[in-house]
Enzyme design. Structure first.
Site, PDB file in Angstrom:
ATOM      1  N   SER A   1       0.816  -1.049  -0.153  1.00 46.54           N
ATOM      2  CA  SER A   1      -0.142  -0.112   0.104  1.00 46.54           C
ATOM      3  C   SER A   1       0.946   1.109  -0.079  1.00 46.54           C
ATOM      4  O   SER A   1       2.075   0.943   0.444  1.00 46.54           O
ATOM      5  CB  SER A   1      -0.905  -0.204   1.317  1.00 46.54           C
ATOM      6  OG  SER A   1      -1.211   1.080   1.558  1.00 46.54           O
TER       7      SER A   1
ATOM      8  N   TYR B   1      -3.450   0.080   9.873  1.00 41.25           N
ATOM      9  CA  TYR B   1      -3.225  -0.186   8.573  1.00 41.25           C
ATOM     10  C   TYR B   1      -1.933  -0.219   8.080  1.00 41.25           C
ATOM     11  O   TYR B   1      -1.166  -0.895   7.450  1.00 41.25           O
ATOM     12  CB  TYR B   1      -4.229   0.334   7.914  1.00 41.25           C
ATOM     13  CG  TYR B   1      -4.319  -0.116   6.145  1.00 41.25           C
ATOM     14  CD1 TYR B   1      -3.642   1.011   5.344  1.00 41.25           C
ATOM     15  CD2 TYR B   1      -5.015  -1.262   5.833  1.00 41.25           C
ATOM     16  CE1 TYR B   1      -3.631   0.463   4.094  1.00 41.25           C
ATOM     17  CE2 TYR B   1      -4.994  -1.273   4.458  1.00 41.25           C
ATOM     18  CZ  TYR B   1      -4.633  -0.707   3.642  1.00 41.25           C
ATOM     19  OH  TYR B   1      -4.863  -0.896   2.111  1.00 41.25           O
TER      20      TYR B   1
HETATM   21  P1  NAP Z   1     -11.987  -4.814  -0.558  1.00 40.86           P
HETATM   22  O1  NAP Z   1     -12.614  -4.400  -1.711  1.00 40.86           O
HETATM   23  O2  NAP Z   1     -12.501  -4.398   1.006  1.00 40.86           O
HETATM   24  O3  NAP Z   1     -11.686  -6.580  -0.591  1.00 40.86           O
HETATM   25  C1  NAP Z   1     -11.134  -7.057   0.454  1.00 40.86           C
HETATM   26  C2  NAP Z   1     -11.194  -8.745   0.113  1.00 40.86           C
HETATM   27  O4  NAP Z   1     -10.649  -9.190   1.230  1.00 40.86           O
HETATM   28  C3  NAP Z   1     -12.543  -9.020   0.468  1.00 40.86           C
HETATM   29  O5  NAP Z   1     -12.698 -10.114  -0.695  1.00 40.86           O
HETATM   30  C4  NAP Z   1     -12.798  -9.560   1.707  1.00 40.86           C
HETATM   31  O6  NAP Z   1     -13.704 -10.558   1.893  1.00 40.86           O
HETATM   32  C5  NAP Z   1     -11.315 -10.230   1.817  1.00 40.86           C
HETATM   33  N1  NAP Z   1     -11.257 -10.361   3.162  1.00 40.86           N
HETATM   34  C6  NAP Z   1     -10.991  -9.597   4.336  1.00 40.86           C
HETATM   35  N2  NAP Z   1     -10.653 -10.319   5.492  1.00 40.86           N
HETATM   36  C7  NAP Z   1     -10.521 -11.557   5.106  1.00 40.86           C
HETATM   37  C8  NAP Z   1     -10.040 -12.879   5.744  1.00 40.86           C
HETATM   38  N3  NAP Z   1      -9.983 -12.733   7.238  1.00 40.86           N
HETATM   39  N4  NAP Z   1     -10.247 -14.041   5.195  1.00 40.86           N
HETATM   40  C9  NAP Z   1     -10.489 -14.076   3.757  1.00 40.86           C
HETATM   41  N5  NAP Z   1     -10.834 -13.050   3.085  1.00 40.86           N
HETATM   42  C10 NAP Z   1     -10.594 -11.964   3.654  1.00 40.86           C
HETATM   43  O7  NAP Z   1     -10.533  -4.368  -0.808  1.00 40.86           O
HETATM   44  P2  NAP Z   1      -9.599  -4.118  -1.889  1.00 40.86           P
HETATM   45  O8  NAP Z   1      -9.747  -2.397  -2.206  1.00 40.86           O
HETATM   46  O9  NAP Z   1      -9.908  -5.003  -3.117  1.00 40.86           O
HETATM   47  O10 NAP Z   1      -8.041  -4.221  -1.237  1.00 40.86           O
HETATM   48  C11 NAP Z   1      -7.583  -5.525  -1.801  1.00 40.86           C
HETATM   49  C12 NAP Z   1      -5.952  -5.585  -0.948  1.00 40.86           C
HETATM   50  O11 NAP Z   1      -5.393  -4.305  -1.632  1.00 40.86           O
HETATM   51  C13 NAP Z   1      -6.135  -5.120   0.360  1.00 40.86           C
HETATM   52  O12 NAP Z   1      -4.833  -6.060   0.919  1.00 40.86           O
HETATM   53  C14 NAP Z   1      -5.913  -3.761   0.579  1.00 40.86           C
HETATM   54  O13 NAP Z   1      -5.350  -3.459   1.661  1.00 40.86           O
HETATM   55  C15 NAP Z   1      -4.972  -3.399  -0.555  1.00 40.86           C
HETATM   56  N6  NAP Z   1      -5.131  -2.169  -1.098  1.00 40.86           N
HETATM   57  C16 NAP Z   1      -6.214  -1.470  -1.582  1.00 40.86           C
HETATM   58  C17 NAP Z   1      -6.175   0.002  -1.938  1.00 40.86           C
HETATM   59  C18 NAP Z   1      -7.322   0.543  -2.724  1.00 40.86           C
HETATM   60  O14 NAP Z   1      -7.035   2.037  -2.745  1.00 40.86           O
HETATM   61  N7  NAP Z   1      -8.401   0.035  -2.692  1.00 40.86           N
HETATM   62  C19 NAP Z   1      -4.858   0.293  -2.142  1.00 40.86           C
HETATM   63  C20 NAP Z   1      -3.730  -0.183  -1.672  1.00 40.86           C
HETATM   64  C21 NAP Z   1      -3.720  -1.657  -1.284  1.00 40.86           C
HETATM   65  P3  NAP Z   1     -15.222 -10.194   2.540  1.00 40.86           P
HETATM   66  O15 NAP Z   1     -15.863  -9.749   1.531  1.00 40.86           O
HETATM   67  O16 NAP Z   1     -15.661 -11.644   3.014  1.00 40.86           O
HETATM   68  O17 NAP Z   1     -14.831  -9.368   3.529  1.00 40.86           O
HETATM   69  C1  GCO Z   2      -6.819   5.294   3.123  1.00 39.75           C
HETATM   70  C2  GCO Z   2      -6.915   4.179   1.996  1.00 39.75           C
HETATM   71  C3  GCO Z   2      -5.748   3.768   1.615  1.00 39.75           C
HETATM   72  C4  GCO Z   2      -5.817   2.771   0.471  1.00 39.75           C
HETATM   73  C5  GCO Z   2      -4.426   2.334   0.241  1.00 39.75           C
HETATM   74  C6  GCO Z   2      -3.600   3.276  -0.216  1.00 39.75           C
HETATM   75  O1  GCO Z   2      -7.846   5.189   4.115  1.00 39.75           O
HETATM   76  O2  GCO Z   2      -5.857   5.919   3.065  1.00 39.75           O
HETATM   77  O3  GCO Z   2      -7.853   3.169   2.299  1.00 39.75           O
HETATM   78  O4  GCO Z   2      -5.211   2.993   2.725  1.00 39.75           O
HETATM   79  O5  GCO Z   2      -6.671   1.791   0.735  1.00 39.75           O
HETATM   80  O6  GCO Z   2      -3.862   1.525   0.953  1.00 39.75           O
HETATM   81  O7  GCO Z   2      -2.440   2.700  -0.825  1.00 39.75           O
END
Ligand code: NAP
Ligand code: GCO
Length: 265
Positions: A146, A159
């Site tokens: 992230s 986080y």
């Molecule tokens: P999301 O839409 O909230 O999806 C998260 C996924 O993880 C969901 O399918 C959720 O399933 C699953 N999950 C959560 N806890 C779990 C557990 N204990 N066991 C199994 N599955 C679990 O998040 P996203 O935005 O796609 O993010 C995916 C990854 O990218 C995360 O690691 C997040 O930190 C990272 N990330 C996101 C962003 C962003 O801007 N979106 C940026 C940087 C990094 P449920 O539906 O059952 O909860």
């Molecule tokens: C926040 C956002 C970020 C993104 C991502 C950025 O609240 O700042 O959720 O944490 O999810 O991780 O890279």
């Protein structure tokens, strides 16, 4: 001269928590490159919804009920995957949660839950898949890091601590298992349009953009939020033979946020 190999034909890829969001997009990309797709969610209803979503895009995904924080469940799931699909060649530690609470107001239980899913689980799942990767002669582990692997901001202490730790876990797996032809790298998405960031993009009552939405646009040279499609190419690169000498690296897919001081107000 060897050609560059982006093919994943014959490979089995487990993308954790990939019923939707970033994990789902990564699964689409790895499937398109030839991999067999495995995902998991925490209950049958959510796995079924995920299977339906994959079917809708013609991906014959394999879905398993597994809470990635539960080591016994993870070990049992790996055994099932190896029996029913094949040895896991590519692991994407994608499952993750976030809690946006000022640190002094955050309970220790909430802090621990974020660390458990976002850092302990990638350790548990990686530990479970590495032995078979070693026996098979190598593998790929991709940890979804992230911006908060590098930067802090208000309300995301747990986080950021988890994602900073995940960057170092990535480097340590690379260090410890590189000799077994296992490459462990990270992908650091910027701000991506998914359910996880939906609260940061909600339109205001007057129809104006969310203040945080405007803030991110000003901090991003690309002047846009990322989409899950932006993560597809980097994922195939790090999952394929094209990156066999890339190890311990976090590839930031952030539109330039980390390089930019931000637009003058
Ligand atoms: P999301 O839409 O909230 O999806 C998260 C996924 O993880 C969901 O399918 C959720 O399933 C699953 N999950 C959560 N806890 C779990 C557990 N204990 N066991 C199994 N599955 C679990 O998040 P996203 O935005 O796609 O993010 C995916 C990854 O990218 C995360 O690691 C997040 O930190 C990272 N990330 C996101 C962003 C962003 O801007 N979106 C940026 C940087 C990094 P449920 O539906 O059952 O909860
Ligand atoms: C926040 C956002 C970020 C993104 C991502 C950025 O609240 O700042 O959720 O944490 O999810 O991780 O890279």
């Amino acid at each position: 001269m060897a050609s560059v190999n982006f093919s994943l034909k014959g490979k089995t890829a487990w993308i954790t928590g990939a019923s939707y969001g970033i994990g789902f997009a990564i699964a689409e990309a790895l499937h398109e490159a030839g991999a067999a797709i495995v995902f998991n969610d925490i209950n049958q209803d959510l796995v079924d919804k995920g299977l339906a979503a994959y079917k809708a895009v013609n991906i014959p995904a394999h879905g398993y009920i597994c809470d990635v924080t539960d080591e016994a469940a993870v070990n049992a799931t790996v055994a099932k995957i190896e029996k029913e699909v094949g040895v896991i060649d590519i692991l994407v530690n994608n499952a993750g949660i976030i809690k946006r609470i000022p640190m002094t107001e955050m309970s220790a239980a909430d802090f621990r839950q974020v660390i458990d899913v976002d850092l302990n689980a990638p350790f548990i799942v990686s530990k479970a898949v590495i032995p078979a990767m070693i026996k098979k002669g190598g593998g790929k582990i991709i940890n979804i890091c992230s911006m908060m692997s590098e930067l802090g901001r208000e309300t995301v202490s747990a986080y950021a601590a988890a994602k900073g730790g995940l960057k170092m876990l990535t480097r340590n797996i690379a260090s410890e298992y590189g000799k077994h032809n296992i490459q462990c790298n990270g992908i650091g998405p910027g701000y991506i349009e998914t359910p996880q960031t939906a609260p940061l993009r909600e339109r205001q009552a007057d129809g104006s953009r969310h203040p945080f939405d405007q803030f991110i646009i000003a901090k991003t040279p690309a002047e846009r939020w990322g989409t899950t499609d932006d993560l597809k190419g980097p994922s195939v690169f790090l999952a394929s033979g094209a990156s066999d000498f890339v190890n311990g690296h976090v590839l930031y897919v952030d539109g330039g946020i980390l390089a930019y001081i931000g637009k003058q107000p």
